[in-house]
Write a protein that holds these residues in place. Structure first.
Motif, PDB file in Angstrom:
ATOM      1  N   GLU A 159      -6.717  21.045   5.173  1.00 38.50           N
ATOM      2  CA  GLU A 159      -8.134  20.930   5.518  1.00 38.50           C
ATOM      3  C   GLU A 159      -8.384  20.293   6.882  1.00 38.50           C
ATOM      4  OE1 GLU A 159      -9.788  20.959   0.926  1.00 38.50           O
ATOM      5  OE2 GLU A 159     -10.159  19.169   2.136  1.00 38.50           O
ATOM      6  N   ILE A 160      -7.762  19.140   7.160  1.00 37.07           N
ATOM      7  CA  ILE A 160      -8.024  18.455   8.435  1.00 37.07           C
ATOM      8  C   ILE A 160      -7.390  19.206   9.605  1.00 37.07           C
ATOM      9  CG2 ILE A 160      -7.765  16.321   9.757  1.00 37.07           C
ATOM     10  CD1 ILE A 160      -7.709  14.793   7.063  1.00 37.07           C
ATOM     11  N   ILE A 161      -6.094  19.459   9.518  1.00 36.22           N
ATOM     12  CA  ILE A 161      -5.389  20.091  10.646  1.00 36.22           C
ATOM     13  C   ILE A 161      -5.887  21.510  10.926  1.00 36.22           C
ATOM     14  CG2 ILE A 161      -3.117  20.964  11.394  1.00 36.22           C
ATOM     15  CD1 ILE A 161      -1.906  18.347  10.332  1.00 36.22           C
ATOM     16  N   PRO A 162      -6.128  22.373   9.914  1.00 38.09           N
ATOM     17  CA  PRO A 162      -6.688  23.693  10.226  1.00 38.09           C
ATOM     18  C   PRO A 162      -8.026  23.617  10.955  1.00 38.09           C
ATOM     19  CG  PRO A 162      -5.816  23.683   8.001  1.00 38.09           C
ATOM     20  CD  PRO A 162      -5.756  22.261   8.486  1.00 38.09           C
ATOM     21  N   THR A 163      -8.772  22.537  10.721  1.00 32.50           N
ATOM     22  CA  THR A 163     -10.085  22.391  11.357  1.00 32.50           C
ATOM     23  C   THR A 163      -9.968  21.986  12.823  1.00 32.50           C
ATOM     24  OG1 THR A 163     -11.002  21.714   9.229  1.00 32.50           O
ATOM     25  CG2 THR A 163     -12.347  21.265  11.155  1.00 32.50           C
ATOM     26  N   ILE A 164      -9.068  21.034  13.121  1.00 32.76           N
ATOM     27  CA  ILE A 164      -8.979  20.545  14.509  1.00 32.76           C
ATOM     28  C   ILE A 164      -7.984  21.347  15.346  1.00 32.76           C
ATOM     29  CG2 ILE A 164      -9.688  18.209  13.878  1.00 32.76           C
ATOM     30  CD1 ILE A 164      -6.746  17.339  14.281  1.00 32.76           C
ATOM     31  N   GLY A 165      -7.165  22.184  14.683  1.00 29.80           N
ATOM     32  CA  GLY A 165      -6.203  23.011  15.412  1.00 29.80           C
ATOM     33  C   GLY A 165      -4.840  22.953  14.756  1.00 29.80           C
ATOM     34  N   ALA A 218     -10.988  19.294  -1.146  1.00 30.29           N
ATOM     35  CA  ALA A 218     -10.286  18.009  -1.272  1.00 30.29           C
ATOM     36  C   ALA A 218     -11.060  16.892  -0.560  1.00 30.29           C
ATOM     37  CB  ALA A 218      -8.873  18.112  -0.717  1.00 30.29           C
ATOM     38  N   LEU A 219     -11.604  17.196   0.617  1.00 29.63           N
ATOM     39  CA  LEU A 219     -12.382  16.188   1.350  1.00 29.63           C
ATOM     40  C   LEU A 219     -13.740  15.955   0.686  1.00 29.63           C
ATOM     41  CD1 LEU A 219     -11.542  17.160   5.051  1.00 29.63           C
ATOM     42  CD2 LEU A 219     -10.635  15.239   3.737  1.00 29.63           C
ATOM     43  N   VAL A 220     -14.338  17.015   0.133  1.00 28.92           N
ATOM     44  CA  VAL A 220     -15.595  16.841  -0.605  1.00 28.92           C
ATOM     45  C   VAL A 220     -15.345  15.982  -1.849  1.00 28.92           C
ATOM     46  CG1 VAL A 220     -17.384  18.038  -1.936  1.00 28.92           C
ATOM     47  CG2 VAL A 220     -16.629  18.974   0.252  1.00 28.92           C
ATOM     48  N   PHE A 221     -14.209  16.208  -2.494  1.00 27.96           N
ATOM     49  CA  PHE A 221     -13.795  15.383  -3.637  1.00 27.96           C
ATOM     50  C   PHE A 221     -13.770  13.904  -3.252  1.00 27.96           C
ATOM     51  CE2 PHE A 221     -10.399  13.194  -5.949  1.00 27.96           C
ATOM     52  CZ  PHE A 221     -10.629  13.528  -7.276  1.00 27.96           C
ATOM     53  N   SER A 222     -13.307  13.622  -2.024  1.00 32.62           N
ATOM     54  CA  SER A 222     -13.229  12.224  -1.589  1.00 32.62           C
ATOM     55  C   SER A 222     -14.616  11.603  -1.425  1.00 32.62           C
ATOM     56  CB  SER A 222     -12.420  12.094  -0.294  1.00 32.62           C
ATOM     57  OG  SER A 222     -13.143  12.577   0.826  1.00 32.62           O
ATOM     58  N   LEU A 223     -15.623  12.428  -1.129  1.00 35.73           N
ATOM     59  CA  LEU A 223     -16.998  11.915  -1.067  1.00 35.73           C
ATOM     60  C   LEU A 223     -17.505  11.589  -2.472  1.00 35.73           C
ATOM     61  CD1 LEU A 223     -19.589  11.197   0.392  1.00 35.73           C
ATOM     62  CD2 LEU A 223     -20.159  13.636   0.523  1.00 35.73           C
ATOM     63  N   ALA A 224     -17.160  12.413  -3.450  1.00 38.16           N
ATOM     64  CA  ALA A 224     -17.511  12.119  -4.840  1.00 38.16           C
ATOM     65  C   ALA A 224     -16.812  10.836  -5.306  1.00 38.16           C
ATOM     66  CB  ALA A 224     -17.121  13.298  -5.729  1.00 38.16           C
ATOM     67  N   ALA A 225     -15.566  10.666  -4.867  1.00 38.73           N
ATOM     68  CA  ALA A 225     -14.834   9.438  -5.217  1.00 38.73           C
ATOM     69  C   ALA A 225     -15.482   8.222  -4.557  1.00 38.73           C
ATOM     70  CB  ALA A 225     -13.369   9.560  -4.786  1.00 38.73           C
ATOM     71  N   LEU A 226     -15.965   8.394  -3.312  1.00 37.81           N
ATOM     72  CA  LEU A 226     -16.645   7.296  -2.612  1.00 37.81           C
ATOM     73  C   LEU A 226     -17.886   6.855  -3.399  1.00 37.81           C
ATOM     74  CD1 LEU A 226     -17.402   6.976   1.166  1.00 37.81           C
ATOM     75  CD2 LEU A 226     -19.265   6.744  -0.455  1.00 37.81           C
TER      76      LEU A 226
END
Length: 446
Positions: free
Chosen positions: A306-312, A369-377
């Motif tokens: 998710e992170i690396i595909p987004t930034i390159g 996975a990153l959206v999941f981390s917002l739910a966890a927050l």
């Protein structure tokens, strides 16, 4: 003992001694640098006296995992020739301007150090602020007709070199030091913005006695740090400072910003997206997270899918991601999840949310996975362990998820579009627990 003095270093704390001074030491050991460092104590209370008691020598331990191997490396540092405290001997400080051998100025005076304080006067001995002191020294250098400096600012603020120059120019105007000096400041000195990256754990209180026994000497200025290092410098001075030739992970560049983005998104973003769910799961440290199959699998999903595909999705970014996993696995660092959890709302906004929004823009869907981390927050802020501004903690504890996502003052924009996905994961966390929630998110493809 070191040779001729050619580096002025503002700051005697653990970070510079575990980062920059280590580089200068190794350059000298390899025959690539003939010189030494003079430390200037930037504030009235500091550790210069303690350092001088040890002849400015100390021991540095670099420890961690490098290419899968545990490394425990010891270096005796003797590159520092002396310390100068301008609060006790201002003349000795100003005398540094007279030495033509000085070529480099290094600083780490904390994020608050690069500050323009209008109350500073040219006649203060010394000026209160770090840029004020530096301007006093540089003006004397200018008056003597000597060469300017390569200034390497290591403070953790954006465009640190540019901000430092801006402060010095403000003092030059306030103190009416003349247009010729202002021109000299800009043209004869290179104020390099830099990005520094190394976890320096400092004085090893719990292990001090054992480490002293290991090296056979008492050392009250001992320093510890991780193996990993990265120094990105906006400028091109490898000819004078051959850090790459010495084998260091140093980048000379015209623009630090992409490297900063990579660090914030991958390293800091991975931290922030991992810790709150892991804490709800019952873990205490980053090291435990990396040993847990479910938490580490989700961490890898966040970083590499998710992170690396987004930034390159580049080889460099993947290598940086792999290094982050090794750094998080460091058995010598006990990094508590609750200490990373401090002020998680603002951290999430800066470190994780931009990736979520850019991913949607690029791929047409939200990164689960990153959206999941917002739910966890949000789930974490329902507990008594959150540590943030009082208003944020009170609101997040009871407000509906839908209302929380509309708080533009928290997130910088209305996140209602995320509601279906966030509510889905929030419901699983609340009703089935983190163990089942991890299983559910890890079962999601792509």
């Amino acid at each position: 003992m070191a040779g001729k003095e050619n580096v002025i270093q503002f700051g005697e704390g653990g970070f510079l001694r575990g980062f920059v001074d280590y580089f200068f030491q190794k350059l000298k050991d390899k025959g690539l640098f003939d010189g030494s460092v003079v430390i200037v104590q930037p504030i009235a209370k500091g550790m210069c006296e303690m350092l001088m008691k040890q002849n400015c020598e100390y021991n540095l331990f670099l420890r961690g995992i490098d290419n899968g191997q545990v490394v425990d490396d010891h270096t005796h540092i003797n590159i520092i020739s002396r310390c100068v405290n301008p609060y006790e001997d201002f003349d000795a400080y100003m005398k540094l301007a007279e030495n033509p051998d000085f070529r480099f100025i290094v600083s780490n005076t904390t994020e608050a150090g690069i500050e323009y304080v209008p109350g500073n006067r040219f006649t203060d001995a010394p000026a209160i602020s770090f840029p004020g002191k530096l301007t006093q020294l540089l003006y004397k250098r200018f008056k003597l007709g000597l060469k300017g400096f390569i200034v390497l600012s290591c403070e953790l603020i954006d465009h640190n070199g540019e901000e430092l120059l801006k402060c010095c120019l403000q003092y030059a105007k306030q103190w009416e030091l003349g247009e010729d000096f202002e021109r000299w400041l800009k043209e004869e000195n290179d104020f390099c913005s830099t990005l520094v990256d190394r976890i320096v754990t400092g004085f090893p209180r719990d292990e001090h006695a054992a480490l002293c026994e290991r090296i056979g000497e008492e050392d009250n200025m001992m320093d510890t740090a991780e193996i990993f290092h990265l120094w990105v410098i906006q400028g091109h001075h490898e000819d004078e400072l051959p850090l790459q030739k010495a084998g260091f992970n140093v980048v000379w560049t015209d623009n630090v910003d992409p490297y900063k983005k990579r660090k914030v998104r991958i390293l800091n973003g991975a931290h922030t997206s991992m810790v709150l769910g892991a804490r709800l799961y019952g873990l205490e440290t980053v090291g435990e997270c990396l040993k847990d199959k479910k938490v580490s699998a989700l961490l890898k999903k966040c970083i590499f899918e998710e992170i690396i595909p987004t930034i390159g999705d580049t080889e460099d970014n993947r290598a940086f991601g792999a290094a982050v996993l090794e750094r998080f696995s460091n058995p010598f660092i006990r990094h508590l999840l609750l200490s990373i959890a401090l002020n998680s709302v603002s951290k999430f906004k800066a470190r994780v949310l931009p990736t979520i929004l850019e991913y949607k823009e690029q791929f047409g869907r939200y990164p689960q996975a990153l959206v999941f981390s917002l739910a966890a927050l949000i789930s974490f802020y329902r507990t008594d362990e959150s540590n943030d501004g009082e208003e944020i903690m009170q609101y997040m504890k009871t407000a509906p998820v839908s209302d929380i996502l509309t708080r533009e003052d928290y997130w910088g924009e209305d996140l209602t579009a995320l509601l279906p996905d966030v509510e889905k994961w929030y419901h699983i966390i609340q009703s089935e627990g983190m163990d089942k929630a991890y299983e559910a998110i890890l079962a999601v493809e792509g």
